[in-house]
Write a protein that holds these residues in place. Structure first.
Motif, short mmCIF file in Angstrom:
data_model
loop_
_atom_site.label_atom_id
_atom_site.label_comp_id
_atom_site.label_asym_id
_atom_site.label_seq_id
_atom_site.Cartn_x
_atom_site.Cartn_y
_atom_site.Cartn_z
N ASP A 369 50.05 46.63 47.67
CA ASP A 369 50.01 48.04 47.24
C ASP A 369 48.62 48.67 47.36
N GLY A 370 47.69 48.02 48.07
CA GLY A 370 46.37 48.62 48.22
C GLY A 370 45.32 47.58 48.53
N HIS A 371 44.06 47.99 48.46
CA HIS A 371 42.98 47.04 48.73
C HIS A 371 41.76 47.37 47.87
N GLU A 372 40.86 46.40 47.76
CA GLU A 372 39.66 46.54 46.96
C GLU A 372 38.50 45.93 47.73
N VAL A 373 37.49 46.75 48.04
CA VAL A 373 36.30 46.26 48.74
C VAL A 373 35.31 45.75 47.69
N LEU A 374 34.95 44.49 47.79
CA LEU A 374 34.02 43.89 46.83
C LEU A 374 32.60 43.92 47.38
N PRO A 375 31.62 43.99 46.50
CA PRO A 375 30.23 43.86 46.96
C PRO A 375 29.98 42.43 47.40
N PRO A 376 28.93 42.17 48.18
CA PRO A 376 28.61 40.78 48.55
C PRO A 376 28.45 39.92 47.29
N LEU A 377 29.14 38.79 47.28
CA LEU A 377 29.16 37.93 46.09
C LEU A 377 28.87 36.48 46.48
N PRO A 378 28.28 35.70 45.57
CA PRO A 378 28.24 34.25 45.79
C PRO A 378 29.68 33.71 45.88
N LYS A 379 29.88 32.73 46.71
CA LYS A 379 31.23 32.23 46.92
C LYS A 379 31.86 31.70 45.62
N ARG A 380 31.05 31.13 44.73
CA ARG A 380 31.61 30.65 43.47
C ARG A 380 32.11 31.81 42.61
N VAL A 381 31.44 32.97 42.69
CA VAL A 381 31.89 34.14 41.94
C VAL A 381 33.16 34.72 42.56
N LEU A 382 33.18 34.80 43.90
CA LEU A 382 34.39 35.27 44.57
C LEU A 382 35.56 34.34 44.27
N ALA A 383 35.31 33.05 44.19
CA ALA A 383 36.38 32.10 43.86
C ALA A 383 37.03 32.44 42.53
N GLU A 384 36.22 32.79 41.54
CA GLU A 384 36.77 33.16 40.23
C GLU A 384 37.60 34.43 40.33
N ARG A 385 37.14 35.41 41.11
CA ARG A 385 37.89 36.65 41.28
C ARG A 385 39.25 36.39 41.92
N ILE A 386 39.25 35.54 42.92
CA ILE A 386 40.52 35.21 43.60
C ILE A 386 41.48 34.52 42.63
N LEU A 387 40.97 33.61 41.82
CA LEU A 387 41.82 32.91 40.86
C LEU A 387 42.32 33.85 39.76
N ASP A 388 41.53 34.86 39.41
CA ASP A 388 42.02 35.88 38.47
C ASP A 388 43.24 36.58 39.05
N GLU A 389 43.19 36.87 40.36
CA GLU A 389 44.32 37.50 41.04
C GLU A 389 45.54 36.58 41.04
N VAL A 390 45.32 35.30 41.30
CA VAL A 390 46.41 34.33 41.32
C VAL A 390 47.06 34.23 39.94
N ARG A 391 46.23 34.19 38.91
CA ARG A 391 46.76 34.12 37.55
C ARG A 391 47.63 35.34 37.25
N ALA A 392 47.19 36.52 37.69
CA ALA A 392 47.97 37.75 37.46
C ALA A 392 49.29 37.74 38.22
N LEU A 393 49.32 37.01 39.35
CA LEU A 393 50.53 36.95 40.18
C LEU A 393 51.50 35.87 39.74
N LYS A 394 51.07 35.02 38.79
CA LYS A 394 51.87 33.85 38.41
C LYS A 394 53.29 34.25 38.05
N ARG A 395 54.25 33.55 38.67
CA ARG A 395 55.67 33.87 38.49
C ARG A 395 56.26 33.05 37.36
#
Length: 395
Positions: A369-395
């Motif tokens: 339903d859309g997109h979000e452009v993130l600022p440059p991030l350390p990969k460990r910080v981006l990893a947490e953001r991605i997992l936050d998304e996964v948690r929100a998608l949990k079925r």
């Protein structure tokens, strides 16, 4: 690093030949920002002097169950209430048995019984004691109650024999303690992650590959384990150490990675395809090294299977699927096309070549339903953001 900043850690030390190693643990915990209160059994004080810990933590070492921390405070109750975690390292067979049975006859075991925070136990003992059914039953009891067990390692023991029973490395102990103190918001989830590039053999010496370091996928796997998930990491060749607490599956080629993914997803809750899988492989692999000649060399390539399209066909209903797209142009257009064609729940789009190799990365999260452009991030910080998304998608 300040992994344990503002955390109150009780370090329970029992009488083992490995007791001296607890001094280094206390030092590292203190250096990483924790308030550390050390509790020693009488046997431990025969191995290391309490003053060693006191000098490092700058706090009194607790040894006497009958002493009061303040005029009206009962020591084991006060510390147990304040603590975020009790780390028992080394934990002898005797101390493990007492904690499992609820026995409370010294400062350490009474504190364990009063504890409301996390309990982390790092056993250290002779192999026969570790393998004895009584010890294994006590470990099972502690696990069933939610304790975190740092499995002992195999190696040279104090008796001169070799076997399982050595205190786990400091790195492993602190990593599990960090997990125990984490949010554990992914506990119960089974997550499969792919990482690294694949290698497609040309001959016994050469292969085709790409610039992927595997750091992004490894960062996601490490973060997911720290947040309590059960993680399988399917890794192509990398120079990275295996993340602690993660089940590793090593592969080399795209075909091997495809087989490993299809094998592991039926019981998984999420698949995160961070690997840079080769799109093509040589049609034929030479049995011997191809010798240099004066004329040009042409190698015919054939298409590798598209793993995410195969997942789309075999996808179990509970599976959340996250893909990656590395693009040198039209990042959003190509990313959205991939998301829709492969029925992904989320796509991480990275511009290349700047996203390869380094610790910081540019990324755009593309959702249905859309997109979000993130600022440059350390990969460990981006990893947490991605997992936050996964948690929100949990079925």
């Amino acid at each position: 690093m300040t992994r344990f900043a503002n955390k109150h850690i009780l370090l329970g030390v029992s009488g083992s030949i490995a007791t001296y190693k607890a001094v280094a643990l206390a030092s590292h915990l203190t250096q990483e920002g924790a308030t550390v209160d050390v509790i020693m059994t009488e046997a431990a004080t025969r191995m290391v002097q309490p003053l060693s810990f006191q000098a490092i933590t700058h706090r009194p070492t607790q040894t006497d169950m009958w002493s009061l921390l303040a005029e009206t405070e009962i020591g084991h109750v006060t510390l147990a209430k304040k603590a975020d975690a009790l780390l028992v390292a080394p934990a002898t067979a005797n101390t493990i048995a007492k904690i499992a049975l609820g026995l409370a006859d010294n400062f350490l075991t009474t504190t364990a019984l009063s504890l409301r925070g996390a309990l982390v136990v790092a056993p250290a003992m002779e192999s026969g004691m570790w393998e004895h059914p009584a010890t294994q039953a006590h470990i099972a009891t502690l696990r069933a109650r939610g304790a975190w067990i740092v499995e002992p390692e195999s190696g040279y023991l104090a008796s001169g024999a070799a076997g399982v029973g050595r205190l786990a490395s400091e790195e492993h102990i602190l990593a599990l303690l960090e997990r125990a103190l984490g949010p554990n918001d992914l506990r119960g989830m089974r997550i499969v992650i792919t990482a690294g590039g694949t290698q497609e053999a040309v001959d016994p010496v050469r292969y085709l590959s790409n610039h992927s370091s595997g750091r992004m996928g490894y960062a996601v796997a490490e973060a997911a384990a720290r947040r309590g998930a059960s993680v399988v990491l399917i890794s192509g060749p990398t120079a990275l150490p295996a993340p602690i607490g993660v089940t590793m599956r090593y592969v080399t080629s795209a075909l091997e990675m495809a087989a490993a993914v299809i094998e592991t997803i039926p019981q998984a809750d999420a698949l995160l395809m961070a690997a840079a899988v080769a799109d093509y492989r040589p049609a034929e692999v030479a049995e011997q090294k191809i010798k240099k000649k004066d004329e040009d060399l042409s190698i015919r390539l054939v298409r590798n299977p598209d793993i995410l399209l195969a997942v789309k066909e075999a996808k179990p209903p509970q599976l959340i699927v996250v893909g990656w797209a590395a693009e040198s142009q039209d990042l959003l257009a190509y990313g959205r096309d991939k998301l829709e064609r492969k029925a992904l729940d989320l796509l991480i789009a990275n511009p290349v070549p700047q996203s390869f190799g380094g610790d910081r990365v540019e990324a755009t999260l593309i959702r249905p339903d859309g997109h979000e452009v993130l600022p440059p991030l350390p990969k460990r910080v981006l990893a947490e953001r991605i997992l936050d998304e996964v948690r929100a998608l949990k079925r």
